[in-house]
Design a protein around this motif. Structure first.
Motif, PDB file in Angstrom:
ATOM      1  N   HIS A  56       0.854  -1.196   0.000  1.00 13.46           N
ATOM      2  CA  HIS A  56       0.000   0.000   0.000  1.00 13.46           C
ATOM      3  C   HIS A  56       0.886   1.241   0.000  1.00 13.46           C
ATOM      4  O   HIS A  56       1.990   1.218   0.550  1.00 13.46           O
ATOM      5  N   GLU A  60      -1.687   6.082  -3.130  1.00 17.86           N
ATOM      6  CA  GLU A  60      -2.867   5.327  -3.572  1.00 17.86           C
ATOM      7  C   GLU A  60      -4.081   5.658  -2.713  1.00 17.86           C
ATOM      8  O   GLU A  60      -5.190   5.824  -3.227  1.00 17.86           O
ATOM      9  N   LEU A 147      -6.820  -1.785   2.955  1.00 14.78           N
ATOM     10  CA  LEU A 147      -5.795  -1.254   3.857  1.00 14.78           C
ATOM     11  C   LEU A 147      -6.100  -1.657   5.297  1.00 14.78           C
ATOM     12  O   LEU A 147      -5.212  -2.080   6.033  1.00 14.78           O
TER      13      LEU A 147
END
Length: 160
Positions: A56, A60, A147
Motif C-alpha cells: 500500500h 494510492e 488497507l
C-alpha cells in the motif's frame, strides 16, 4: 505540573525493520546531536516504507480520496544520535479501530556503527496516532477495506 509518562520499552506492537538512515550534518543541532524535530521525519519515512512493504502507499490512498493525518505524537528520547550514526527504525501497528491507527517505533544506532558500540543503542521510543478522513470534506471515515485488513492483521489482538 503533570508529566507525560515516559516510554522505557518498545511499544506494544510487533515491530518490523522499516528504515536504515544515516545521520547527515543537516540532521544535527549545534551540539552535534540529531535535532529533536528531525526524528519525526525518520518516523514518517519508516511508516511510509512499512506501508509500501505491505503493498500500500499513501499516494494510492489519497487517489482513492482518503487521508491519514497525524493526530498525536509521543516520543521518549533515551540517548542522543550523532552525526554519521546509522539508525535503524522499527515500526509496527500498535492499535487499530474504526477510523484511528496507532503506530509504535523503536529507533536504535546499529551495533558496530560507533567505535566501541557492540550492541544496538536505543535512541528513542515513539508512538504516532492517525485518523482516516475523507479528503473531500475532512470528516473521519472508516479505513479502506483492503488497507484496514492489512493493518489489522499486524495489530496485536484486543484484550477480551
Amino acid at each position: 505540573m503533570a508529566r507525560t509518562p515516559r516510554m522505557n520499552r518498545p511499544p506494544a506492537a510487533e515491530l518490523r525493520h522499516a528504515l536504515r538512515q544515516r545521520v547527515i550534518y543537516a540532521d544535527t543541532d549545534q551540539m552535534g546531536f540529531v535535532y529533536h524535530g528531525t526524528y519525526t521525519r525518520f518516523l514518517e519515512a519508516a511508516r511510509v516504507e512499512l506501508m509500501r512493504s505491505l503493498g500500500h502507499t499513501y499516494a494510492e490512498a489519497e487517489a482513492q480520496g482518503y487521508g491519514m493525518p497525524l493526530t498525536d505524537l509521543a516520543i521518549s528520547y533515551i540517548a542522543p544520535a550523532r552525526y554519521d550514526d546509522l539508525l535503524s527504525v522499527q515500526v509496527g501497528v500498535a492499535e487499530m479501530s474504526f477510523a484511528r491507527l496507532r503506530f509504535g517505533y523503536h529507533v536504535t544506532v546499529e551495533a558496530g556503527d560507533r567505535v566501541g558500540l557492540q550492541a544496538p543503542l536505543t535512541v528513542l521510543y515513539a508512538e504516532t496516532c492517525h485518523c482516516c478522513i475523507r479528503l473531500a470534506d475532512g470528516r473521519p471515515t472508516r479505513f479502506p477495506d483492503d488497507l484496514r485488513a492489512t493493518l489489522l492483521a499486524l495489530a496485536p489482538p484486543e484484550p477480551e
